[in-house]
Design a protein around this motif. Structure first.
Motif, mmCIF file in Angstrom:
data_model
loop_
_atom_site.group_PDB
_atom_site.id
_atom_site.type_symbol
_atom_site.label_atom_id
_atom_site.label_comp_id
_atom_site.label_asym_id
_atom_site.label_seq_id
_atom_site.Cartn_x
_atom_site.Cartn_y
_atom_site.Cartn_z
ATOM 1 N N ASN A 80 37.420 -38.481 -24.362
ATOM 2 C CA ASN A 80 37.644 -39.235 -23.103
ATOM 3 C C ASN A 80 38.500 -40.526 -22.609
ATOM 4 O O ASN A 80 37.721 -41.116 -22.412
ATOM 5 C CB ASN A 80 36.984 -38.475 -21.554
ATOM 6 N N SER A 81 39.068 -40.943 -23.707
ATOM 7 C CA SER A 81 39.259 -42.361 -24.302
ATOM 8 C C SER A 81 41.002 -42.927 -23.225
ATOM 9 O O SER A 81 41.310 -41.858 -23.036
ATOM 10 C CB SER A 81 39.508 -42.685 -25.460
ATOM 11 N N GLU A 82 40.601 -44.122 -22.489
ATOM 12 C CA GLU A 82 41.763 -44.685 -22.111
ATOM 13 C C GLU A 82 43.397 -44.298 -23.121
ATOM 14 O O GLU A 82 43.751 -43.856 -22.400
ATOM 15 C CB GLU A 82 41.473 -45.796 -21.341
ATOM 16 N N ASP A 83 42.911 -44.783 -23.795
ATOM 17 C CA ASP A 83 44.273 -43.722 -24.849
ATOM 18 C C ASP A 83 44.500 -42.791 -24.493
ATOM 19 O O ASP A 83 45.739 -42.889 -24.423
ATOM 20 C CB ASP A 83 43.728 -44.456 -26.587
ATOM 21 N N TYR A 84 43.755 -41.958 -25.226
ATOM 22 C CA TYR A 84 44.038 -40.341 -24.603
ATOM 23 C C TYR A 84 44.223 -40.289 -24.064
ATOM 24 O O TYR A 84 44.984 -39.147 -23.376
ATOM 25 C CB TYR A 84 43.149 -39.445 -25.259
ATOM 26 N N GLN A 85 43.647 -40.804 -22.369
ATOM 27 C CA GLN A 85 44.580 -39.780 -21.403
ATOM 28 C C GLN A 85 45.522 -40.690 -20.989
ATOM 29 O O GLN A 85 45.906 -40.298 -19.768
ATOM 30 C CB GLN A 85 43.439 -41.181 -20.164
ATOM 31 N N MET A 86 46.088 -41.933 -21.473
ATOM 32 C CA MET A 86 47.335 -42.761 -21.126
ATOM 33 C C MET A 86 48.301 -41.453 -21.653
ATOM 34 O O MET A 86 49.841 -42.114 -21.889
ATOM 35 C CB MET A 86 47.432 -44.080 -21.543
ATOM 36 N N ARG A 87 48.148 -41.108 -23.322
ATOM 37 C CA ARG A 87 49.361 -40.325 -24.149
ATOM 38 C C ARG A 87 49.071 -39.042 -22.656
ATOM 39 O O ARG A 87 50.738 -38.947 -22.555
ATOM 40 C CB ARG A 87 48.707 -39.714 -25.109
ATOM 41 N N ILE A 88 48.011 -38.633 -22.063
ATOM 42 C CA ILE A 88 48.353 -37.364 -21.355
ATOM 43 C C ILE A 88 49.574 -37.849 -20.129
ATOM 44 O O ILE A 88 50.109 -37.051 -19.529
ATOM 45 C CB ILE A 88 47.138 -36.233 -20.950
ATOM 46 N N VAL A 89 48.816 -38.770 -18.862
ATOM 47 C CA VAL A 89 49.334 -39.324 -18.270
ATOM 48 C C VAL A 89 50.930 -39.732 -18.167
ATOM 49 O O VAL A 89 51.815 -39.128 -17.838
ATOM 50 C CB VAL A 89 49.272 -40.695 -17.874
ATOM 51 N N LYS A 90 51.597 -40.152 -19.547
ATOM 52 C CA LYS A 90 52.969 -40.221 -19.816
ATOM 53 C C LYS A 90 53.785 -38.614 -20.141
ATOM 54 O O LYS A 90 54.710 -38.742 -19.156
ATOM 55 C CB LYS A 90 53.122 -41.054 -20.917
ATOM 56 N N MET A 91 53.205 -37.333 -20.588
ATOM 57 C CA MET A 91 53.742 -36.110 -20.821
ATOM 58 C C MET A 91 53.141 -35.755 -19.177
ATOM 59 O O MET A 91 54.612 -34.833 -19.018
ATOM 60 C CB MET A 91 53.132 -35.226 -21.410
ATOM 61 N N VAL A 92 52.616 -36.637 -17.769
ATOM 62 C CA VAL A 92 52.838 -35.679 -17.177
ATOM 63 C C VAL A 92 54.340 -35.556 -16.122
ATOM 64 O O VAL A 92 54.442 -34.858 -15.909
ATOM 65 C CB VAL A 92 50.828 -35.944 -16.417
ATOM 66 N N ARG A 93 53.596 -37.335 -16.520
ATOM 67 C CA ARG A 93 55.231 -37.850 -15.633
ATOM 68 C C ARG A 93 56.418 -37.725 -16.495
ATOM 69 O O ARG A 93 57.262 -37.597 -15.620
ATOM 70 C CB ARG A 93 54.870 -39.761 -16.106
ATOM 71 N N LYS A 94 56.489 -37.485 -17.977
ATOM 72 C CA LYS A 94 57.268 -37.021 -17.762
ATOM 73 C C LYS A 94 58.089 -36.037 -17.116
ATOM 74 O O LYS A 94 59.673 -35.405 -17.161
ATOM 75 C CB LYS A 94 57.492 -37.010 -19.875
ATOM 76 N N TYR A 95 57.164 -34.789 -17.591
ATOM 77 C CA TYR A 95 57.642 -33.792 -17.509
ATOM 78 C C TYR A 95 57.590 -33.122 -16.011
ATOM 79 O O TYR A 95 58.210 -31.919 -15.405
ATOM 80 C CB TYR A 95 57.396 -32.386 -18.408
ATOM 81 N N ARG A 96 56.834 -33.584 -15.608
ATOM 82 C CA ARG A 96 56.834 -33.021 -13.707
ATOM 83 C C ARG A 96 56.419 -32.055 -12.969
ATOM 84 O O ARG A 96 56.948 -31.500 -12.820
ATOM 85 C CB ARG A 96 57.341 -34.287 -13.404
ATOM 86 N N PRO A 97 55.531 -30.880 -14.056
ATOM 87 C CA PRO A 97 54.995 -29.811 -13.797
ATOM 88 C C PRO A 97 54.346 -29.454 -12.315
ATOM 89 O O PRO A 97 53.384 -30.739 -12.118
ATOM 90 C CB PRO A 97 53.846 -29.628 -15.189
#
Length: 239
Positions: A80-97
């Motif tokens: 649960n690192s900042e790097d991995y969290q931010m990769r997911i944040v970008k996907m959530v913001r990209k796809y806006r589910p």
């Protein structure tokens, strides 16, 4: 791309096994669904990165999801690192589910529970204005999904609700078996694993059948929720 459902899996095939029937059903109802794999599954006993990639593409065609991405995290060593969290944040913001589906909250493979927590935390962070992200040269707007639901994997976690997949079990099984290096194949010469057995293959049906028996349908997939679910009314409940 605005999506209805964004499904995350620690490994390619997690989503198919846990909620493949639900995605197939949602697609059939006109919903937009996307899959994001956290790792390439490179530590799997059978197959390799390239075979898993090809198999994942085959599954996309079977399920009819709109897109599939892989975040290239390290298989077996999710954190649960900042790097991995931010990769997911970008996907959530990209796809806006509206809805995020994620790994089981507790399971045999340690990456599953870690992936569940990682996705959950990142979904919260994706809604914070002071966290700025840029994807493909463009700044992203904040987004936080309305719901995060966790599918069930190896362990028999008691679901808090189920989705009726009676008309979509065949497609779920076909999507799972698209990962032909990973599951039951009596002709395979590769080492046996807990998920390559005939019993595991048959469990795809009998687990769905048992959840269906308990809920009054033919086949179902179970989920847990991170918060109490409120119903607007009784429409949609299977009687």
């Amino acid at each position: 791309m605005k999506t209805d459902i964004l499904a995350f899996g620690a490994h390619p095939d997690d989503v198919e096994l846990g909620c493949g029937g639900t995605l197939a059903k949602m697609v059939s109802e006109g919903k937009t669904c996307v899959i994001v794999d956290l790792t390439k599954g490179e530590l799997g006993t059978r197959g390799n990165e390239e075979t898993r990639k090809a198999e994942a593409a085959d599954s996309v065609r079977i399920l009819g999801v709109a897109a599939r991405e892989n975040l290239g995290m390290k298989d077996g060593f999710l954190e649960n690192s900042e790097d991995y969290q931010m990769r997911i944040v970008k996907m959530v913001r990209k796809y806006r589910p509206e809805i995020v589906l994620a790994n089981a909250i507790d399971d045999r493979h340690p990456d599953h529970a870690k992936g569940a927590k990682l996705v959950s935390d990142a979904c919260f962070l994706a809604g914070l204005r002071k966290i700025e992200t840029v994807l493909e040269g463009e700044s992203q707007e904040i987004w936080r999904p309305k719901h995060i639901f966790h599918y069930i994997q190896w362990k028999n976690i008691e679901p808090e609700f189920v989705i009726d997949i009676s008309d979509h079990l065949d497609k779920k099984i076909a999507a799972c078996m698209a990962f032909k290096t990973q599951f039951y194949d009596p002709a395979s010469k590769e080492p046996q694993t807990p998920i390559t057995s005939k019993d595991f293959f048959e469990s795809l049906t009998y687990r769905a059948q048992d959840l269906g028996r308990l809920s009054g349908v033919t086949y179902a997939e179970g989920f847990t929720s991170e918060k109490l679910i409120a119903l607007k009314n009784f429409d949609g409940i299977v009687w």
